[in-house]
Scaffold this active site. Structure first.
Site, mmCIF file in Angstrom:
data_model
loop_
_atom_site.group_PDB
_atom_site.id
_atom_site.type_symbol
_atom_site.label_atom_id
_atom_site.label_comp_id
_atom_site.label_asym_id
_atom_site.label_seq_id
_atom_site.Cartn_x
_atom_site.Cartn_y
_atom_site.Cartn_z
ATOM 1 N N CYS A 142 3.734 -33.182 8.135
ATOM 2 C CA CYS A 142 5.194 -33.265 8.282
ATOM 3 C C CYS A 142 5.621 -34.713 8.554
ATOM 4 C CB CYS A 142 5.637 -32.340 9.414
ATOM 5 S SG CYS A 142 7.315 -32.581 10.001
ATOM 6 N N CYS A 195 7.871 -35.268 11.591
ATOM 7 C CA CYS A 195 7.082 -35.079 12.823
ATOM 8 C C CYS A 195 6.374 -36.375 13.213
ATOM 9 C CB CYS A 195 6.033 -33.981 12.628
ATOM 10 S SG CYS A 195 6.686 -32.346 12.270
#
Length: 287
Positions: free
Chosen positions: A38, A41
């Site tokens: 991600c 993230c």
């Protein structure tokens, strides 16, 4: 990710109750649901970690890799990451999804700081045993600032029950619902009030013992003696006496004896060893 520090750490489903829910009763815990693939993230994680470290233990950061901990992700309905959920007192209180600017992250963390009412209630809790008068003052101060502050409601009600100020205690407990973190404590205090109020309508222990001695098969007198013992917190004796009354009068057993024993279970803890033992005995008596 590996362990970061005392303030930033990885957490698995097996550790979640201990490291997040239990710990959040002492200090807020922010949970970062992320995954290695991600992109947002990877941007959010280091910023959050830096901001958490700056707060030097005032708030903690638990990292959950959703690839490895799919059960936790499902439990908190994580459908898009990064998702960040903040816990206090064992409950989720704030959350966001996606990558926020640093100033908004700072604001998010600021909102987790205890309010003045919460600080007053926490200080009161530490003083309940050693200085109950000061604890009461602080609980009342907390409720003046935040009338729905549940830990202050429970703490003040606890002190009022000890002072036999039953009516005010009952009014306070009406503000607490059956669920939530304070539901069991509220139920316990309501049960104590019920047992004390119920016993007031009955003769003294000495009078009841004389009556039971003279009439050993008098189920009502034995039941009333059990109620008196319960109000005095002589729990095991009370439960034994109530069972004795129920064994003599099945109608009494299915109504008043059962009701009173259930109240005692709330006082001693519905899943305590003693409650479990006497629940089994009550069930055997009734069925």
């Amino acid at each position: 990710m590996n362990e970061k520090s005392l303030h930033v750490f990885d957490v698995t489903e097996a550790e979640f109750a201990e490291k997040v829910l239990k710990k959040s009763h002492d200090v807020p815990v922010v949970v970062d649901f992320w995954a290695p693939w991600c992109g947002p993230c990877k941007s959010l994680g280091p910023i959050l970690e830096r901001l958490i470290e700056k707060r030097a233990g005032e708030v903690l950061l638990a990292k959950v890799n959703t690839d490895d901990e799919q059960g936790l992700a499902a439990q908190f309905s994580v459908s898009s990451i990064p998702q960040v959920v903040a816990f206090r007192k064992g409950q989720p209180v704030l959350e966001f999804v996606g990558l926020l600017p640093e100033n908004q992250l700072v604001d998010f963390l600021d909102r987790l700081s205890p309010t003045e009412a919460e600080k007053s209630a926490e200080s009161a809790g530490q003083l309940e045993k050693t200085n109950p008068a000061e604890a009461e003052r602080l609980y009342r101060l907390a409720l003046k600032n935040a009338p729905n502050q549940e830990d202050a409601i429970i703490g003040l009600a606890r002190l009022l029950v000890e002072q036999k100020k039953d009516e005010e205690a009952a009014d306070l407990l009406d503000r607490i619902g059956p669920g939530g973190g304070f539901g069991p404590e509220a139920e316990k205090l309501r049960a104590i009030l019920w047992l004390c109020h119920h016993a007031k309508e009955m003769a003294s222990e000495a009078v009841l013992r004389e009556k039971v001695t003279a009439e050993p098969k008098n189920a009502q007198a034995i039941y009333e003696l059990g109620c008196r013992l319960a109000a005095q917190e002589r729990t095991t004796d009370a439960l034994e006496t109530l069972l004795q009354a129920g064994s003599l009068d099945r109608k009494l057993a299915t109504s008043k004896v059962r009701e009173t024993m259930v109240k005692i279970f709330f006082v001693i803890g519905v899943r305590s060893e003693l409650a479990d033992a006497y629940r089994d005995k009550l069930t055997a008596l009734l069925y």
